[in-house]
Design an enzyme around this catalytic site. Structure first.
Site, PDB file in Angstrom:
ATOM      1  N   GLU A   1       0.808  -1.222   0.000  1.00  0.00           N
ATOM      2  CA  GLU A   1       0.000   0.000   0.000  1.00  0.00           C
ATOM      3  C   GLU A   1       0.846   1.279   0.000  1.00  0.00           C
ATOM      4  O   GLU A   1       0.511   2.248  -0.665  1.00  0.00           O
ATOM      5  CB  GLU A   1      -0.909  -0.021   1.239  1.00  0.00           C
ATOM      6  CG  GLU A   1      -1.960   1.062   1.237  1.00  0.00           C
ATOM      7  CD  GLU A   1      -2.923   0.883   2.396  1.00  0.00           C
ATOM      8  OE1 GLU A   1      -3.604  -0.157   2.454  1.00  0.00           O
ATOM      9  OE2 GLU A   1      -2.979   1.788   3.252  1.00  0.00           O
ATOM     10  N   ASP A   2       1.944   1.257   0.730  1.00  0.00           N
ATOM     11  CA  ASP A   2       2.679   2.506   0.976  1.00  0.00           C
ATOM     12  C   ASP A   2       4.047   2.605   0.313  1.00  0.00           C
ATOM     13  O   ASP A   2       4.728   3.621   0.474  1.00  0.00           O
ATOM     14  CB  ASP A   2       2.870   2.711   2.494  1.00  0.00           C
ATOM     15  CG  ASP A   2       1.549   2.923   3.213  1.00  0.00           C
ATOM     16  OD1 ASP A   2       0.595   3.372   2.555  1.00  0.00           O
ATOM     17  OD2 ASP A   2       1.475   2.631   4.414  1.00  0.00           O
TER      18      ASP A   2
END
Ligand code: ZN
Length: 191
Positions: free
Chosen positions: A74-75
Site C-alpha cells: 500500500e505505501d
C-alpha cells in the site's frame, strides 16, 4: 543447558522472519510515521508483529511475515510479485487482503474496510486487529498533532472494522476492547 538457547528449527524461523524485517525496513526506508517527532516507519510494522507474538497462542511464520510486510504494497513501490518470489503465495495473499485500493477516494476505502472485514482470512483478521490496536496506541501515547475530534473519528471507525472481524473472545480481541475503553476515558467520551 541455557534455556535461552535457540535450536535449529527456531533459528530457521527467526532467519525467515528477519528476512521479512530486512525487506520491509528497506522498502519503508524513506518514510516516517505520522507525528511531531520523527519515527522511522518500520517501527510500526515491528510493533504490530510484536503485539501478535504477545497475544496469539500459536502464530505461524507466514502470519508474522505478513504482519511485518502489511503496509509494503500500500505505501511503497513493492509489487505482489516481489513478495511472492521472496516469501511465497500465502504471505502474498495475506498482505494483499490488507492493502487498500489507493486509486479509490479516502472515504470509499474506509467504508470498504468495514464491508470486507467479515470475509477476511484468520491471518488477515489478526493483523488487522493488531494494526488498529497499534494505531490507537500511537494516537493515545504520541504527539500526532491531531484534534480530539479526529482521534475519536479514527477510533470509532477502527472499532467498526474490528467488530466485523470473526475472531471472537480471543486475547487479541480483548486487548483491542481494552484499548478502546482506555481511549474513552482519556478522551472523555462514550462513542
Ligand atoms: Zn499498518
Amino acid at each position: 543447558m541455557d534455556k535461552n538457547i535457540i535450536n535449529i528449527h527456531d533459528r530457521k524461523i527467526l532467519t525467515e522472519l528477519f528476512e521479512a524485517i530486512d525487506f520491509a525496513a528497506f522498502k519503508h526506508r524513506y518514510q516516517k510515521r505520522k507525528g511531531i517527532k520523527p519515527v522511522p516507519y518500520i517501527n510500526h510494522p515491528i510493533s504490530v508483529t510484536k503485539h501478535l507474538i504477545d497475544n496469539l497462542e500459536n502464530p505461524s511464520l507466514e502470519l508474522l511475515q505478513a504482519a511485518i510486510l502489511h503496509d509494503t504494497l500500500e505505501d511503497t513501490k513493492t509489487t505482489s510479485e516481489e513478495i511472492d518470489q521472496k516469501f511465497g503465495s500465502k504471505v502474498t495473499s495475506i498482505v494483499f487482503e490488507l492493502t487498500d485500493n489507493m486509486t479509490l477516494p479516502y472515504h470509499v476505502r474506509k467504508k470498504l474496510q468495514i464491508e470486507n472485514a467479515s470475509r477476511i482470512s484468520y491471518e488477515g483478521g489478526c493483523i488487522k486487529i493488531a494494526d488498529k490496536y497499534c494505531n490507537i496506541y500511537d494516537i493515545l501515547n504520541t504527539k500526532l498533532g491531531w484534534t480530539r475530534k479526529r482521534k475519536i473519528r479514527y477510533i470509532v471507525w477502527a472499532a467498526e472494522v474490528v467488530e466485523q472481524i470473526p475472531l471472537r473472545d480471543t486475547k487479541l480481541e480483548q486487548s483491542f476492547i481494552k484499548i478502546v475503553n482506555e481511549a474513552k476515558v482519556l478522551l472523555k467520551t462514550d462513542f
